[in-house]
Write an enzyme that holds these catalytic residues in place. Sequence first.
Site, short mmCIF file in Angstrom:
data_model
loop_
_atom_site.label_atom_id
_atom_site.label_comp_id
_atom_site.label_asym_id
_atom_site.label_seq_id
_atom_site.Cartn_x
_atom_site.Cartn_y
_atom_site.Cartn_z
N GLU B 66 0.81 -1.22 0.00
CA GLU B 66 0.00 0.00 0.00
C GLU B 66 0.84 1.26 0.00
O GLU B 66 0.47 2.28 -0.59
CB GLU B 66 -0.94 0.03 1.21
N PHE B 89 -10.26 -1.29 1.98
CA PHE B 89 -10.77 -1.02 3.33
C PHE B 89 -9.94 0.11 3.95
O PHE B 89 -8.70 0.11 3.84
CB PHE B 89 -10.66 -2.27 4.21
N ALA B 90 -10.62 1.01 4.63
CA ALA B 90 -9.94 2.17 5.21
C ALA B 90 -8.79 1.76 6.13
O ALA B 90 -7.79 2.46 6.22
CB ALA B 90 -10.94 3.05 5.96
N PHE B 92 -6.57 -0.31 5.72
CA PHE B 92 -5.30 -0.49 4.99
C PHE B 92 -4.68 0.85 4.61
O PHE B 92 -3.51 0.92 4.23
CB PHE B 92 -5.49 -1.30 3.70
N HIS B 135 -11.13 -4.06 9.85
CA HIS B 135 -11.77 -3.87 8.54
C HIS B 135 -12.97 -2.92 8.58
O HIS B 135 -13.65 -2.80 7.57
CB HIS B 135 -12.27 -5.22 8.00
C1 TPP Z 1 -2.70 -4.34 4.00
C2 TPP Z 1 -3.77 -5.17 3.38
N1 TPP Z 1 -4.03 -5.04 2.09
C3 TPP Z 1 -4.98 -5.78 1.50
C4 TPP Z 1 -5.70 -6.69 2.22
C5 TPP Z 1 -6.81 -7.51 1.55
N2 TPP Z 1 -6.36 -8.90 1.51
C6 TPP Z 1 -6.78 -9.80 2.40
S1 TPP Z 1 -6.03 -11.29 2.22
C7 TPP Z 1 -5.19 -10.74 0.87
C8 TPP Z 1 -4.27 -11.64 0.11
C9 TPP Z 1 -3.21 -12.15 0.98
O1 TPP Z 1 -2.45 -13.03 0.27
P1 TPP Z 1 -1.38 -13.94 0.98
O2 TPP Z 1 -0.53 -13.09 1.86
O3 TPP Z 1 -0.70 -14.73 -0.06
O4 TPP Z 1 -2.22 -14.88 1.95
P2 TPP Z 1 -3.29 -15.95 1.51
O5 TPP Z 1 -4.60 -15.25 1.47
O6 TPP Z 1 -2.91 -16.52 0.20
O7 TPP Z 1 -3.25 -16.98 2.60
C10 TPP Z 1 -5.48 -9.41 0.60
C11 TPP Z 1 -4.91 -8.62 -0.49
C12 TPP Z 1 -5.43 -6.78 3.59
N3 TPP Z 1 -6.11 -7.60 4.39
N4 TPP Z 1 -4.45 -6.02 4.15
#
Ligand code: TPP
Lengths: 332, 332, 323, 323
Positions: B66, B89-90, B92, B135
């Site tokens: 981000e 989501f705010a 983040f 969230h």
């Molecule tokens: C800082 C942030 N950005 C975006 C998200 C939205 N988000 C939730 S899970 C995810 C993907 C995470 O991928 P990974 O780290 O590979 O874990 P996995 O879900 O594959 O177990 C995202 C982008 C978040 N929760 N936090």
Amino acid sequence: MIATGSLVEEVTFVEAVCAAQRDAMAEDDSIVLLGQDIVAGFPFGATKGLAEAFGSDRVLNTPISESATMGCGVGAAVAGLRPVVEVDFAGFLYLGLDQLLNNAAKMRYMSSGQIRVPLVVRVGQGPLGSFAAQHSQSLHALLSATPGMAVLAPSDAQSAYDCIRWALKQQDPVVVCEDLRIYRAKGPLRRSAAPSVGARQARAGTDATVLAYGAGTGIAARAADRLSRDGVEVQVVDLVSLAPLDVSAIAVAARSTGRVVCLADDSPFFGVGPTIASIATCEAWDVLAAPVLTVSAKPVPAPYSERLEAQVYPTEQSVEVAVRQVVDWVED
Amino acid sequence: MIATGSLVEEVTFVEAVCAAQRDAMAEDDSIVLLGQDIVAGFPFGATKGLAEAFGSDRVLNTPISESATMGCGVGAAVAGLRPVVEVDFAGFLYLGLDQLLNNAAKMRYMSSGQIRVPLVVRVGQGPLGSFAAQHSQSLHALLSATPGMAVLAPSDAQSAYDCIRWALKQQDPVVVCEDLRIYRAKGPLRRSAAPSVGARQARAGTDATVLAYGAGTGIAARAADRLSRDGVEVQVVDLVSLAPLDVSAIAVAARSTGRVVCLADDSPFFGVGPTIASIATCEAWDVLAAPVLTVSAKPVPAPYSERLEAQVYPTEQSVEVAVRQVVDWVED
Amino acid sequence: MTATLDGLRADSDLALDLYETMALIRRFEEFAYRAYEEGDISGTVHVSIGQEAVAAGMIGALEDRDKIISHHRGHGHAIARGVPVESLMAELCGRSSGSSGGKGGSMHITDIERGFLGTMAVVGSAVPIAAGVALASKLKGAGGVCVVFFGDGAVNQGVVYESFNLAGLWSLPVVFVCENNSYAITMPVAESTAGPGVAARARAFGIRDYVVDGQDVLEVYDTARRAVEHARRGEPSVVEALTYRYMGHSRGDPPHGLYRVKEEVEAWRQRDPIAILAARAGLSPAAADEITERVEAKVEQALAYARGAAEPGDPALYRDIWG
Amino acid sequence: MTATLDGLRADSDLALDLYETMALIRRFEEFAYRAYEEGDISGTVHVSIGQEAVAAGMIGALEDRDKIISHHRGHGHAIARGVPVESLMAELCGRSSGSSGGKGGSMHITDIERGFLGTMAVVGSAVPIAAGVALASKLKGAGGVCVVFFGDGAVNQGVVYESFNLAGLWSLPVVFVCENNSYAITMPVAESTAGPGVAARARAFGIRDYVVDGQDVLEVYDTARRAVEHARRGEPSVVEALTYRYMGHSRGDPPHGLYRVKEEVEAWRQRDPIAILAARAGLSPAAADEITERVEAKVEQALAYARGAAEPGDPALYRDIWG
Ligand SMILES: Cc1ncc(C[n+]2csc(CCOP(=O)(O)OP(=O)(O)O)c2C)c(N)n1
Ligand SMILES: Cc1ncc(C[n+]2csc(CCOP(=O)(O)OP(=O)(O)O)c2C)c(N)n1
Ligand SMILES: [Mg+2]
Ligand SMILES: [Mg+2]
């Protein structure tokens, strides 16, 4: 250990900050300090001599990694230490906000009380004088808007000492907002191990009330002195704690004069002032003789030019003008 | 290209967000989108089909970074593109605040106008329903407190479309706060290439005024409908823009009834409500028949439990209660 | 503690333990997924079906004094650590007897008694907390190690590298476990991560690195033992476990179609960690069935319990905020 | 453009140019430092005395269409890019004819006409902006490269690695220049940076890396040419220039005593970039003196100009905020 309680010393605000950390660390082994250049006591002397006194295990120079440093503070606090994270300018604090606001402030709630985060964050706030926009910010409001933290804004050496000693006895996160403008201001200090930090009357007066915090308290007090020469007696209340806010202290102070000015350091839009003003207005509605006025900073990024910067922040004069306005208010 | 201006469609808020980006991108080659999973239109469909329509040079999936993504948006904007950075989501957004508030919001000022940063940030705000504390946050106030940005909070599909089209024509940073609760709410949409986004009267009424924004506008309007059945006619004003704030629109609306409720989504302490309330109070002081009341969220981190979460945010009922309070207010 | 990998394969108690842990995670999440669809669970759930070996192997190698922090996909880590499935399911159902009192939910599981310090839903955000927990352990001389789990998506959050750096500088007892399940929502690793990957990145920050087949629980366990042992001596590391999520990213998301093909999912299912362990450890079908039935009964009971448990009362709204 | 390093050493025009740039930076900062002490400049100043070869060499290799972003210690970069010393000194003195209209000061220098996009005072914060500028250049097919300067202290800000990753993923025309002057305020590199350093870290993020003697301007120039040429083709890199600041961190700070010894400073002063170039390029003392006098006169005049220039008028306070 340093004798506390009786002796009154004359120290600067930042010396009081240092003394508070020193006295607390001598009493409580679990306190550790994390920050940039804190071993050398740079840049303001807030940790001067502490590495020598307590060793490099308890005074940890960090790399320039505000985010991980804050997160490390959160983790250390969760695991039983009492970390103090130093952030020299509020503008750098944005880098640690995910850790502070998403984690430190919420972990206790999200775990229904299993986790406690006794983290103390010390952050330099406000202008230092021609340090320009990125280095001259006041983030009290955004910190205080987040449930789960206490936010203190000491106004002088004694208050700085008390706030830090108090913060280091809490079980939940506390942010101490240290106003850079008053870092070198001297004041008397009586060291007490268990101070309280509530709102307090900094000056008595019956004609109007100024609600202030941080550097604003001194500004308001000096404005009150000027007004007093003209026979206008102003009560100044130093709020000290912005979160939690002492609503009843605000109510009592506002009702006692019915003419209220709120003094803040940040934007009139969504800064600290409007919240204090709203509370005062609602709590004193039936006895208000004038609208509650707010004196805030100009809603501009801080300019570098000394000449321009001098126009940004509230001064004794601007407080005086606002007080006269509420005192002279005539309802039509 | 899609015909604009005449046709009225029935679309959801998030479809309107997507349509606005699509229409703007068709008109202006310099618009590029940056965000996670936006090629696939995940998670809410706000960018669905745009990668197919405009190619992978203009719809860029970013890693989960981000901070650099926001910084990249700043740099791209400085260098002549019009980036739209999506933050779902705010919570983040904290990670991007250094870039947004230290750089995007201040670079023009610090350079005396040499640098312009036409960056648009779209950020999901408020609760989505049992997504818990990290969230479910509303950061309108902290964004709006920072000089140098516009902050918009559209209240329905039309408003979302207009805000984004408008934002994509500015030369300075604009944050569009998209209320997640109304993402799926349907409403009519008339596409216009050059909409205005000022405060607007969402409902006429002479007995009281509710000042609202985002999802609050709909809540207020429904509360007004209920009150109307009892003969209480409530004016609802949709502020749309929190920065800049339309002080004179607030003044006119507040003065027209003298009984005012401000509706906000965040904490009563240092959230949006008190600023609106303070302005309304000062601007309408001489005609106020009751204190300006604020209906805010409870000052708690958002709980996961549906049962608890249902108690956190303002509802039609809480607005109704507040309106009745100002309408029935009797000064003693 | 110095058994070889072959030695581990011959240790049938260990194999049975790990098998049961994985089977319990699998069943729990299958039930949770269904419970979400049936409306018992609100918000969202992220299941780790297919990734069970990472949780079971890593956490199986820990001692009681060690601590764990995890992320949005954390049910498996909690279960492997012994968080009772009743309180976990109750948490997902938002009950006051849930592990977080119903205020955390699927994305925020905590069990302080078991050293399970929480799961953070902001990607990457748990990582520096682990460094801090490890710092406390080091300064207190407690000997405990902190293990933090994160995904392949998290490896592009800068704070992860800031944390590696702190761990390296301060010789912190921490193991950073990257559960590389090949995707972050729709983003394949190759589209999000430049260069040779998180293990090489760790090396460049002065800490140890291990890459391990995340579908082979004994290999994970073996690596975990070594990484944890080093960490206890002040040598932090990254363990990258190569694995795969069978299901969509979160509730409701399709398992394939949009960003990966069915065949890929099927190929990974051929390397199922539960089946692999059964084969490697020579588990008899009867023994396996017995375990499966046992964990299924446990989870069924947990769901029944959760359904019947009370929601938090009003005072909980204002409890545990500050002071 | 394909001259060898030896060829460069024989190019006397180039040497004279670089010499003059370095001499001008040196004098400018000496004057600025004094002007601060005499009260003409407020706030703070960070001078780069000792580091001039990095600014002169890197920026000397750029074309007009290229862009530059820098950090708190940025006077040298601005001067190397041709920002007039009058407007720079006027900025430091807070004058309305300063390069940023008196509203930015020493830490916020911008000269858009010369592609000098600004200096950011939050450590590390300029780095992703450079990635964005490079992205714009790439998408517009403009062919320009963006160069960003940061210190050894910035290499522990996570956003730097997020930016390396973006640059690598998207093949951005960007050169990340780490001016490793051995300290971040009081922190020596070894106490802040675990592992082999920023160049190795860059490699682990899939981008090129160069390490260069930052006191030899021709070596810097030579490396810069190669790095910039690669960047123009979509191969981003990190250039780590090893250098030293002779003075304290910022105005008022002691040059030695607290965190480094006098002897270390003296040893580095023996490797002064201006003297090294004079020797390597066989510059005659007369030619050197002539340049020194010329730049001194320039800077003197700049300071006189700045002292006499007007401060910003009241309307400037509200100008250039939004809309
Ligand atoms: C800082 C942030 N950005 C975006 C998200 C939205 N988000 C939730 S899970 C995810 C993907 C995470 O991928 P990974 O780290 O590979 O874990 P996995 O879900 O594959 O177990 C995202 C982008 C978040 N929760 N936090
Ligand atoms: C995010 C942030 N943290 C802290 C500071 C305070 N600060 C200013 S310069 C500096 C040291 C920077 O060191 P380095 O990157 O090596 O650059 P140098 O000063 O040596 O040129 C620090 C810590 C800052 N400006 N920004
Ligand atoms: Mg993944
Ligand atoms: Mg340095």
